[in-house]
Scaffold this active site. Structure first.
Site, PDB file in Angstrom:
ATOM      1  N   LYS A 161      -2.692   7.504  10.681  1.00 49.17           N
ATOM      2  CA  LYS A 161      -2.132   6.734   9.593  1.00 49.17           C
ATOM      3  C   LYS A 161      -0.664   6.435   9.885  1.00 49.17           C
ATOM      4  O   LYS A 161      -0.033   7.170  10.629  1.00 49.17           O
ATOM      5  CB  LYS A 161      -2.290   7.503   8.289  1.00 49.17           C
ATOM      6  CG  LYS A 161      -1.681   8.923   8.333  1.00 49.17           C
ATOM      7  CD  LYS A 161      -0.684   9.159   7.275  1.00 49.17           C
ATOM      8  CE  LYS A 161       0.273  10.251   7.644  1.00 49.17           C
ATOM      9  NZ  LYS A 161       1.397  10.435   6.802  1.00 49.17           N
ATOM     10  N   HIS A 208      -4.237   9.613   2.221  1.00 53.80           N
ATOM     11  CA  HIS A 208      -4.597  10.965   1.819  1.00 53.80           C
ATOM     12  C   HIS A 208      -5.029  11.055   0.353  1.00 53.80           C
ATOM     13  O   HIS A 208      -6.122  11.514   0.033  1.00 53.80           O
ATOM     14  CB  HIS A 208      -3.396  11.870   2.073  1.00 53.80           C
ATOM     15  CG  HIS A 208      -3.675  13.313   1.873  1.00 53.80           C
ATOM     16  ND1 HIS A 208      -4.763  13.926   2.439  1.00 53.80           N
ATOM     17  CD2 HIS A 208      -3.027  14.255   1.175  1.00 53.80           C
ATOM     18  CE1 HIS A 208      -4.758  15.190   2.084  1.00 53.80           C
ATOM     19  NE2 HIS A 208      -3.720  15.416   1.310  1.00 53.80           N
TER      20      HIS A 208
END
Lengths: 303, 484
Positions: B145, B237
């Site tokens: 990410k 997340h």
């Protein structure tokens, strides 16, 4: 298990607690965080009182004291799993950190549970506006732990806010219970009252203020030799109801048309007072009302 | 691996490789090639690798394991745009295929900032290091990410990656969300009878998902500035956690089935209607945090003094389906909070009737079920109980379950699982591009709204629980943030 951490941070303390917990077992069910802020003189007594309170109320107890001004660091001592079900974290703030105690306390508050601040001795003038006081929903002070209890309590009456209590009030619980039940049994209305106590005894004054606020009649506060509160007289049209405790241990209760009775009315340890105070965490409205009556009671006494 | 000198590689990835070797889980002949600009030879890189293992590995150091692992360690020096470097890389890999018997199976781990993704993927393609048409030997790619910075860029990234790699060969890693955590959540929700009946709008009043970090941005200014808390962790997340907690029961735990449920719930989730009232962003200012004096965000090294990057992001998400209609999900992610904690709290509705006096229950809060993700992974249940020795005083108590104390076996480090899954080609818990795109669809309106405002995020003092607007946002709905 005692763990000592020198020059540490909240995150390191948290890690040490976790580690200690894993070796002594899970700390389930701690119900609140108690922040104790003693002066150096009160430290030992405060520590013992915290342990005693911790036995009745499994909790995280954080005791914060000032260290030296020569260095700047935070030292911590963790007591976990040896004497009490909860945890005691003693923090010593050195240098400029003394003015930033909340920065170390905030990370250590137990999740989503009540926070109580307790100043065993000297306390901030306005507890609810104090930085540590603001972390807490309940703030406990002790006018009797200061040099001039009477003046301290009177000053406190000016700043008292919902959530505040003073152990002076807790000391009066047995007195209040006895007097309340006496009045339940005697229907005749009270016309006036008088409280006698040791010179400079804040408890006596507060008791008088409580009686004034509840009964709406003049209640005098008079100083004598003590110890502590020595007696209460409530005058009714039927005669006097009296509760006298000249020796600080045994009290005698008299009322019209009833024989005198003896009651044990011992002065209690701070640890017992603290434990009692921690049972109720909501705002004590009766205390606030009594504190509101305090200034006029003092003036009544002077005048 | 690209980005071997990065923080993550040094602290987590390289040690995880060693730990796997030490547990005997790496395939025979496993080789590791680092690629980077440093002017290192194999030996210098091996020393660096060893140093990071000794400092950060979780298992004990065994020289014989290390010797064997070290045999397959190589370093190729070059920049991302350096054709010669990639030719060298190709030669090195071919040589290892021969000497170590890796048979052309390669995984490319891109532990690098997103700006480098395009270049590296193009270079891998250009120099023939990847052949998408063949299933065996396999070529896999791991990207970390953030997966783009909005929907458009995520789609663009996906186009690039999928032109070179097969969809099944792309592993998107959210290093915060270990596989163990996901599996623990699935077990809690779907192996028990106790929780499912209350897992819906009839009993849950709202859900709070928190990821608080006590650290600042440290040395990550270059990465963090311009990204901010929402893109950094909420997009991946926190929205993954939301999907796992809100999704329906999958038909099985097979990769596709699990993904289908997550995609469904993400598609039903949306940004709040009132972006003004239900979003909050903040930026930390200098202060004392955890007994340390720390700098404000704008004073951090490498941050422009007028940066509008948020270090605190919070917003409400609504899920329009039968199970969750009317139950707000509040997400917050921030740096320089009082403590490091990630958790999901399901806050219950109040009891319909309380046969007590008002003052008895004054101290009673909402019942709550809290899934603690880190630290001390576990579950906390909060409910009211009577305080002993009082007439009828009711107060909140908690019941805690700790994975750490109930199961003495330490769960494997998240990265060990991730690396192993990549080698085994086992992607069930990695989000695929569809999930990434759905997450951006939720986030984009919020990011656009913030970008349009063109003013500083609200200040909060380092070491406190965020700006006033975040508290106001919940207060408006009649709730308060938990102190996690």
């Amino acid at each position: 298990m005692i763990t000592t951490l020198k020059d540490t941070t909240s995150a390191q303390i948290q890690n040490a607690i976790t580690k200690a917990r894993q070796s002594v077992g899970a700390a389930s069910g701690m119900v609140f965080t108690l922040l104790a802020i003693p002066t150096a003189d009160d430290y030992d007594d405060a520590f013992d009182a915290c342990l005693a309170a911790g036995r009745e109320h499994p909790s995280r107890i954080i005791i914060a004291t000032d260290g030296s001004t020569r260095t700047e660091r935070l030292d911590a001592e963790l007591h976990i799993g040896d004497e009490i079900p909860g945890e005691v974290i003693a923090l010593k703030f050195h240098g400029e950190l003394m003015h930033h105690k909340t920065s170390a306390m905030l990370p250590l508050l137990l999740p989503d549970s009540p926070v109580i601040a307790w100043w065993p001795g000297r306390a901030p003038e306005d507890a609810s506006a104090d930085r540590i006081g603001k972390l807490a929903g309940r703030r406990i002070t002790d006018a009797m732990g200061t040099d001039d209890p009477l003046a301290t309590l009177v000053a406190r009456a000016g700043t008292v806010a919902p959530g505040d209590t003073d152990l002076t009030w807790t000391r009066l619980t047995p007195w209040r219970a006895l007097l309340a039940s006496a009045l339940d049994n005697h229907q005749s209305p009270v016309v006036s009252g008088r409280v006698t106590a040791a010179n400079n005894n804040a408890g006596g004054l507060l008791l008088a203020a409580w009686l004034r606020s509840r009964l709406g009649v003049p209640v005098d506060f008079e100083a004598d030799g003590g110890p502590g509160v020595t007696g209460v007289t409530l005058s009714t049209e039927d005669g006097d109801i009296t509760l006298k405790r000249p020796d600080g241990k045994m009290a005698t209760f008299t009322a019209p048309r009833t024989p005198p009775r003896s009651v044990a009315l011992r002065r209690r340890e701070v640890s017992a007072l603290l434990s009692e105070e921690l049972r109720r965490l909501d705002t004590d409205k009766v205390f606030l009302e009594s504190m509101a009556c305090l200034p006029s009671t003092v003036n009544g006494n002077e005048g | 691996m690209f980005g071997v000198t990065g923080d993550l590689a040094r602290k987590k990835l390289l040690p995880a490789v060693y730990d796997l070797a030490n547990r005997g889980l790496l395939p025979p002949g496993f080789s590791f090639v680092g690629y980077g600009r440093r002017d290192w030879d194999d030996e210098a890189f091996t020393d660096y690798f060893l140093e990071s293992v000794k400092a950060n590995a979780r298992t004990t150091f065994r020289p014989e394991v290390w010797r064997q692992l070290a045999e397959g360690i190589r370093f190729v020096s070059g920049a991302f745009n350096d054709d010669e470097g990639f030719e060298n890389l190709k030669r090195t890999i071919a040589e290892l295929d021969e000497s170590q018997g890796t048979e052309g199976n390669h995984a490319f781990y891109l532990s690098i900032p997103p700006v480098g993704f395009d270049q590296v993927i193009e270079q891998l393609d250009k120099h023939g290091l990847v052949d998408k048409t063949k299933k065996s030997p396999w070529n896999r790619v791991v990207i970390e990410k953030p997966f783009g910075h909005d929907l458009a860029s995520a789609q663009e990234l996906e186009r690039k990656v999928s032109s070179v790699f097969n969809t099944d060969s792309v592993f998107r890693i959210d290093h915060y969300l270990g596989k163990e955590t996901v599996q623990n959540m699935l077990a809690l929700r779907f192996a028990n009878q106790l929780f499912e009946p209350m897992w819906n709008r009839n009993y849950v009043s709202h859900v709070q998902i928190t990821m608080a970090e006590d650290i600042g941005i440290g040395g990550r200014a270059g990465y963090y500035d311009g990204i901010g808390a929402a893109r950094d962790v909420i997009q991946n997340h926190l929205l993954q956690l939301l999907a796992l907690v809100a999704m329906e029961e999958p038909a099985s735990f097979e990769a596709g089935k699990l993904r289908a449920e997550k995609e469904k719930v993400l598609a039903a989730a949306r940004a709040p209607r009132s972006l003004k009232h239900h979003t909050a962003r903040g930026q930390y200012t200098a202060g004392w945090a955890g007994a340390q004096k720390v700098r404000g965000y704008l004073e951090e090294d490498g941050i422009a003094p007028d940066s509008q990057t948020e270090t605190y992001a919070a917003f409400r998400v609504d899920i329009d389906n039968r199970r969750w209609a009317g139950v707000p999900f509040y997400l917050r992610a921030a740096k320089r909070m009082p403590r490091r904690v990630t958790e999901i709290a399901l806050m219950m509705r109040p009891a319909p009737h309380l046969p007590f006096q008002m003052s008895d229950t004054e101290q009673l809060g909402a019942n709550a079920l809290v899934l603690r993700i880190q630290p001390n992974e576990g579950i906390t249940l909060r409910f009211g109980a009577k305080v002993p020795a009082t007439p009828m005083e009711i107060r909140d108590v908690t019941m805690d379950f700790d994975y750490g104390t109930s199961f003495a076996e330490t769960s494997p480090e998240a990265y060990e699982r991730l690396i192993l899954d990549v080698l085994l080609g086992d992607p069930p818990l990695f989000p695929q591009h569809r999930e990434v795109e759905l997450s951006w669809m939720i986030l984009d309106p919020i990011l656009d709204y913030w970008a349009d405002k063109q003013h500083q995020p609200e200040a909060y003092v380092a070491g406190t629980w965020g700006p006033p607007s975040a508290a106001a946002m919940l207060e408006r709905d009649g709730f308060v943030w938990r102190r996690p």
